[in-house]
Scaffold this motif. Structure first.
Motif, mmCIF file in Angstrom:
data_model
loop_
_atom_site.group_PDB
_atom_site.id
_atom_site.type_symbol
_atom_site.label_atom_id
_atom_site.label_comp_id
_atom_site.label_asym_id
_atom_site.label_seq_id
_atom_site.Cartn_x
_atom_site.Cartn_y
_atom_site.Cartn_z
ATOM 1 N N PHE A 278 64.272 7.134 88.807
ATOM 2 C CA PHE A 278 65.101 6.708 87.679
ATOM 3 C C PHE A 278 64.351 6.922 86.365
ATOM 4 N N SER A 279 63.107 6.464 86.325
ATOM 5 C CA SER A 279 62.307 6.616 85.109
ATOM 6 C C SER A 279 62.050 8.089 84.801
ATOM 7 N N ASN A 280 61.762 8.877 85.835
ATOM 8 C CA ASN A 280 61.498 10.296 85.624
ATOM 9 C C ASN A 280 62.736 11.029 85.124
ATOM 10 N N ILE A 281 63.910 10.609 85.579
ATOM 11 C CA ILE A 281 65.144 11.248 85.118
ATOM 12 C C ILE A 281 65.374 10.949 83.640
ATOM 13 N N VAL A 282 65.048 9.729 83.213
ATOM 14 C CA VAL A 282 65.148 9.407 81.787
ATOM 15 C C VAL A 282 64.259 10.346 80.973
ATOM 16 N N LEU B 157 61.241 2.701 76.638
ATOM 17 C CA LEU B 157 60.123 1.936 77.194
ATOM 18 C C LEU B 157 60.620 0.665 77.881
ATOM 19 N N LEU B 158 61.514 -0.062 77.229
ATOM 20 C CA LEU B 158 62.058 -1.285 77.818
ATOM 21 C C LEU B 158 62.834 -0.995 79.089
ATOM 22 N N LEU B 159 63.607 0.074 79.066
ATOM 23 C CA LEU B 159 64.408 0.440 80.237
ATOM 24 C C LEU B 159 63.522 0.784 81.425
ATOM 25 N N THR B 160 62.534 1.629 81.209
ATOM 26 C CA THR B 160 61.652 2.020 82.306
ATOM 27 C C THR B 160 60.787 0.849 82.778
ATOM 28 N N PHE B 161 60.364 -0.011 81.846
ATOM 29 C CA PHE B 161 59.592 -1.192 82.227
ATOM 30 C C PHE B 161 60.390 -2.083 83.170
ATOM 31 N N ALA B 162 61.632 -2.383 82.796
ATOM 32 C CA ALA B 162 62.463 -3.262 83.616
ATOM 33 C C ALA B 162 62.711 -2.655 84.992
ATOM 34 N N VAL B 163 63.003 -1.362 85.026
ATOM 35 C CA VAL B 163 63.300 -0.710 86.305
ATOM 36 C C VAL B 163 62.073 -0.696 87.208
ATOM 37 N N GLN B 164 60.919 -0.372 86.672
ATOM 38 C CA GLN B 164 59.709 -0.293 87.478
ATOM 39 C C GLN B 164 59.308 -1.656 88.040
ATOM 40 N N ILE C 226 56.471 -12.252 85.084
ATOM 41 C CA ILE C 226 56.709 -10.892 84.605
ATOM 42 C C ILE C 226 57.995 -10.325 85.199
ATOM 43 N N VAL C 227 58.306 -10.694 86.444
ATOM 44 C CA VAL C 227 59.563 -10.255 87.045
ATOM 45 C C VAL C 227 60.739 -10.910 86.329
ATOM 46 N N ARG C 228 60.579 -12.166 85.948
ATOM 47 C CA ARG C 228 61.648 -12.844 85.216
ATOM 48 C C ARG C 228 61.903 -12.174 83.875
ATOM 49 N N ILE C 229 60.823 -11.794 83.199
ATOM 50 C CA ILE C 229 60.988 -11.080 81.922
ATOM 51 C C ILE C 229 61.705 -9.756 82.145
ATOM 52 N N ALA C 230 61.272 -9.011 83.177
ATOM 53 C CA ALA C 230 61.909 -7.732 83.476
ATOM 54 C C ALA C 230 63.376 -7.921 83.830
ATOM 55 N N LEU C 231 63.673 -8.980 84.569
ATOM 56 C CA LEU C 231 65.060 -9.254 84.944
ATOM 57 C C LEU C 231 65.908 -9.560 83.719
ATOM 58 N N LEU C 232 65.374 -10.370 82.807
ATOM 59 C CA LEU C 232 66.107 -10.683 81.583
ATOM 60 C C LEU C 232 66.300 -9.445 80.713
ATOM 61 N N VAL C 233 65.239 -8.629 80.608
ATOM 62 C CA VAL C 233 65.341 -7.395 79.824
ATOM 63 C C VAL C 233 66.373 -6.459 80.443
ATOM 64 N N GLY C 234 66.308 -6.301 81.769
ATOM 65 C CA GLY C 234 67.260 -5.421 82.442
ATOM 66 C C GLY C 234 68.691 -5.882 82.270
ATOM 67 N N LEU C 235 68.932 -7.188 82.436
ATOM 68 C CA LEU C 235 70.284 -7.716 82.264
ATOM 69 C C LEU C 235 70.757 -7.537 80.826
ATOM 70 N N ALA C 236 69.858 -7.760 79.869
ATOM 71 C CA ALA C 236 70.228 -7.594 78.463
ATOM 72 C C ALA C 236 70.602 -6.150 78.161
ATOM 73 N N LEU C 237 69.838 -5.202 78.687
ATOM 74 C CA LEU C 237 70.140 -3.794 78.456
ATOM 75 C C LEU C 237 71.462 -3.403 79.100
ATOM 76 N N ILE C 238 71.720 -3.918 80.302
ATOM 77 C CA ILE C 238 72.997 -3.612 80.964
ATOM 78 C C ILE C 238 74.172 -4.170 80.172
ATOM 79 N N VAL C 239 74.044 -5.416 79.695
ATOM 80 C CA VAL C 239 75.113 -6.021 78.902
ATOM 81 C C VAL C 239 75.349 -5.231 77.622
ATOM 82 N N VAL C 240 74.256 -4.841 76.964
ATOM 83 C CA VAL C 240 74.379 -4.058 75.728
ATOM 84 C C VAL C 240 75.067 -2.723 76.010
ATOM 85 N N ALA C 241 74.675 -2.062 77.112
ATOM 86 C CA ALA C 241 75.270 -0.772 77.452
ATOM 87 C C ALA C 241 76.756 -0.904 77.757
#
Length: 296
Positions: free
Chosen positions: A222-226, A272-279, A26-41
């Motif tokens: 971070f999630s609360n600020i979003v 949802l994806l952003l907060t999931f990855a961060v948490q 699950i951490v690997r999935i979150a890491l991949l999601v987080g990296l993907a979101l950062i690259v997209v941003a």
């Protein structure tokens, strides 16, 4: 010879990454999601198919790919002004991520510094800081944000200031409590007896032991600020149109939810994806940064 072979094979391939191998699935999935979101941003200007503010009223409220009335090129549909949802989500993710990161860092610096000073100095300074914390907690932050935005306007700089003020009291409480506990520990008393300065004690002996709860609070903040940015945008006090953030897209799209749900669902899924990855990553980094767990 056997020991050497086993040690070499346990290291895996030449591309072995310790951080990746130590993480569960699950951490690997979150890491991949987080990296993907950062690259997209970061690559928003390169990958967005359209300008996020381009309007085409004849293409308004077109559904995503696979639905009737889909228009070529608009894979996730269009909004009430005919703007491409995908492009606005990409740019909105970029700005939302930047606002949440800047706000979290500012809150950490303010609250962490005040909590550290209060815990080490004690006395009047501690009473003053904790009094400010109590006042902040007693007043709903939404009212504070509304007051600041009403007086200073809704510019991007003011928005960053508002988001930075949010949550500093939680950092101050956590850091102050940890410092008060750690300052009584034998290793701190030994450092004091050895003549270490308060500054050295704070940075060398106390801060490494406070990293773990700070990381957890950072991810929560971070999630609360979003969510806070979404709330302010819903009230019309966030980043002003036509600039897109994920929160403003959800807030504006709610009026079209019965007839064009994709206007809300797409940016909401990105949130949802952003907060999931961060948490998930925050919880994992908390364990990695905890010096007490590393010494077991």
């Amino acid at each position: 010879m056997t020991d050497v072979t086993q040690t070499s094979s346990s290291r895996g391939t030449p591309f072995h990454i310790p951080m990746w191998s130590d993480a569960n699935w699950i951490v690997r999935i979150a890491l991949l999601v987080g990296l993907a979101l950062i690259v997209v941003a970061l690559a928003a200007p390169l990958i967005a198919p359209f300008d996020p503010n381009d309007q085409s009223l004849i293409s308004r409220l077109r559904p995503p790919l696979g639905f009737e009335r889909y228009k070529d090129g608009f894979f996730l549909g269009t909004d009430e002004l005919g703007r491409d949802i995908l492009s606005r989500c990409i740019y909105g993710l970029r700005l939302t991520f930047a606002l949440a990161l800047a706000g979290s860092i500012i809150g950490l610096l303010i609250g962490g510094t005040l909590g550290l000073l209060a815990g080490i100095a004690g006395g009047v300074l501690e009473d003053l800081v904790m009094g400010m914390v109590d006042i902040q907690i007693a007043i709903p932050f939404t009212l504070i944000a509304l007051l600041i935005l009403a007086v200073m306007g809704s510019s991007l700089d003011v928005m960053i200031l508002v988001l930075g003020v949010y949550g500093w009291e939680q950092y101050a409480r956590i850091v102050r409590a940890e410092v008060k506990k750690l300052i009584q520990m034998p290793f701190v008393e030994a450092a004091q007896a050895a003549g270490a300065t308060p500054l050295r004690i704070a940075f060398r002996h106390i801060l490494p032991n406070v990293v773990s709860p700070i990381v957890v609070q950072f991810t929560l903040n971070f999630s609360n600020i979003v969510i806070l940015e979404s709330t302010l945008s819903f009230l019309g006090l966030g980043v002003q149109p036509p600039t897109a953030t994920l929160g403003s897209m959800v807030g504006i799209g709610r009026d079209y939810l019965p007839t064009a749900p994709w206007i809300v669902l797409v940016p909401a899924a990105a949130i949802l994806l952003l907060t999931f990855a961060v948490q998930i990553l925050g919880d994992w980094l908390r364990d990695k940064a905890d010096v007490r767990l590393r010494t077991r």
